[in-house]
Design an enzyme around this catalytic site. Structure first.
Site, short mmCIF file in Angstrom:
data_model
loop_
_atom_site.label_atom_id
_atom_site.label_comp_id
_atom_site.label_asym_id
_atom_site.label_seq_id
_atom_site.Cartn_x
_atom_site.Cartn_y
_atom_site.Cartn_z
NE ARG A 123 -3.80 -2.21 2.17
CZ ARG A 123 -3.85 -3.70 2.52
NH1 ARG A 123 -2.60 -3.94 2.81
NH2 ARG A 123 -4.64 -4.35 2.11
CG HIS A 148 -1.04 -5.72 -4.21
ND1 HIS A 148 0.21 -5.46 -3.55
CD2 HIS A 148 -1.66 -6.73 -3.75
CE1 HIS A 148 0.19 -6.35 -2.48
NE2 HIS A 148 -1.01 -6.83 -2.58
CG HIS A 222 0.34 -11.51 -3.94
ND1 HIS A 222 -0.74 -12.14 -3.23
CD2 HIS A 222 0.13 -10.18 -3.54
CE1 HIS A 222 -1.22 -11.57 -2.39
NE2 HIS A 222 -0.75 -10.27 -2.48
CB SER A 223 3.03 -17.62 -5.30
OG SER A 223 3.29 -17.68 -6.75
CD GLU A 359 2.37 -10.41 -0.60
OE1 GLU A 359 2.14 -9.20 -1.12
OE2 GLU A 359 1.88 -10.68 0.33
C1 BGC Z 1 -1.95 -7.63 1.44
C2 BGC Z 1 -3.13 -7.88 1.80
C3 BGC Z 1 -4.21 -7.97 0.64
C4 BGC Z 1 -3.72 -9.23 -0.49
C5 BGC Z 1 -4.58 -9.11 -1.32
C6 BGC Z 1 -1.56 -8.90 0.39
O1 BGC Z 1 -0.21 -8.42 -0.15
O2 BGC Z 1 -0.89 -7.54 2.20
O3 BGC Z 1 -3.77 -6.93 2.60
O4 BGC Z 1 -5.58 -8.31 1.01
O5 BGC Z 1 -2.53 -9.00 -0.73
O6 BGC Z 1 -4.75 -10.19 -1.78
#
Ligand code: BGC
Length: 394
Positions: A123, A148, A222-223, A359
């Site tokens: 974020r 993201h 983001h796996s 991540e």
């Molecule tokens: C975030 C979560 C978010 C998720 C989305 C993560 O990297 O920290 O807050 O809901 O990604 O799938």
């Protein structure tokens, strides 16, 4: 993130810039590349069609294989890893990452399963930051915050792919040019992500980027893993180790407060391997804000470069995942927002905590937090960072 001085990559970047604004040329060169790809296929990499975008663009799937039998499927939409097989203690390979069977499910609402994330992993508060006195306003897609990469981050674009086979594995290079102003970010950003499957069940992810204006970059993968291979099971029985003596507490919008809080004596202490579910329900204000673990850990030995950041172990199958990186942080997300509404790949639905993410990244909201390691990228520098996922058993 390491930045290096102008290199061959910069040269390629300049050539690409000359191409910007000339969409027809770009299309031609991508078509050429696709033709070349097909002819470069070999035993360790195969190309097939995964689906079609609403505008008719074909989404390809590349299956990377190694001599041990591991397979990793990557699609050109979002650079998403849709399937990744790993052996259990008896040598049986099974898919260990959450995903969908078809493109439509990814388009209909993917919680970033398997995706490449950019320009900014996690974020940025209120979708705003300043560079050199100028304020930039980003797309907001998580309440008032930017998450993201925004409404159409790198997880939702089509990447150009170049496959290469090696003696015992395979390489897939993915490239994408994010134009000046995309999702509000300054600078044309040329990005290359290289997935390398080695002969000993490691998947290296190398991220590179160059810009023509000062900007911010923080790429990640983001796996969602579930080492049991059974996606109807929660991951809370997995054991986790995080090489981090501190983590970043967050506010109600999951933005770091700026404090680096010691994990010692808290449910956030994974310096000794611990079952993920052990304290996830503890009466802890930070766990309540995240609805579980959804925080960035501050990795130890940041200065010493590439090293082991995390490992996860599933006792039932014996599968072990190790994560190595040169990044200063790792977001451990325990799949809290999965709610049983998405169809699971092998049947059933994805329930809460059916997968976990590790991540590797710079800290969330770094552009607004001067005390955090910088995410700034200047023209003439190359953003370069590597994360390796290794799957073994014990
Ligand atoms: C975030 C979560 C978010 C998720 C989305 C993560 O990297 O920290 O807050 O809901 O990604 O799938």
């Amino acid at each position: 993130m390491k930045t290096v001085q102008p290199s061959l990559f910069c040269f390629v970047f300049l050539l690409t810039l000359l191409n910007l604004g000339c969409k027809e040329n770009k299309k031609e060169s991508q078509t050429d590349m696709e033709t070349e790809n097909t002819s470069m296929e070999s035993d360790h990499i195969a190309k097939s069609t995964f689906g079609e975008m609403p505008d008719g663009t074909t989404v390809d799937k590349y299956t990377l294989k190694n001599a041990m039998g591991m397979e990793v499927d990557v699609i050109t939409y979002g650079g998403i890893i849709t399937r990744w097989t790993a052996p259990d203690k008896n040598g049986k390979y099974d898919d260990v990452v959450l995903g969908f069977d078809d493109l439509k499910s990814y388009l209909d609402g993917n919680p970033y399963f398997g995706a490449l994330i950019g320009r900014y992993g996690n974020r940025i508060a209120k979708g705003k930051f300043s560079l050199d006195g100028q304020t930039y306003t980003l797309a907001t897609n998580d309440g008032e915050n930017h998450l993201h990469g925004g409404l159409k981050g790198f997880d939702k674009v089509i990447w150009a792919a170049t496959p290469k086979s090696t003696d015992d594995g395979a390489i897939l290079e993915l490239t994408y040019t994010s134009v000046d102003g995309e999702e509000g970010y300054p600078g044309n950003l040329d990005v290359k992500v290289t997935y390398t499957l080695t002969g000993d069940n490691q998947l290296e992810v190398l991220y590179e980027a160059v810009t023509d204006k000062p900007t911010v970059v923080n790429l990640t993968q983001h796996s969602y893993f579930n080492l049991s291979g059974d996606f109807t099971q929660s991951v809370l029985d997995h054991e986790l180790f995080l090489d981090a003596d501190a983590y970043l507490p967050v506010d109600g919008g999951l933005i770091p407060t700026g404090e680096l809080r010691p994990v010692s004596g808290t449910p956030f202490d994974f310096t000794t391997s611990k079952v993920m579910g052990k304290e996830i329900g503890a009466d802890d204000a930070q766990l309540k804000l995240g609805k579980g673990y959804d925080h960035c850990w501050v990795l130890n030995e940041e200065e010493s470069g590439f090293g082991l950041a995390a490992s996860a172990y599933h006792p039932g199958t014996g599968r072990v995942l190790e994560v190595y990186t040169d990044e200063p942080g790792i977001q451990f997300y325990s799949g809290n927002f999965l709610d049983g509404t998405l169809p699971a790949q092998k049947g059933g639905v994805y329930g809460q905590r059916a997968g976990f993410c590790l991540e590797t990244q710079h800290y969330p909201d770094s552009p607004n937090q001067p005390s955090f390691p910088s995410v700034r990228l200047n023209p003439g520098e190359t953003y370069k960072t590597k994360t390796t996922f290794k799957l073994t058993t014990k």
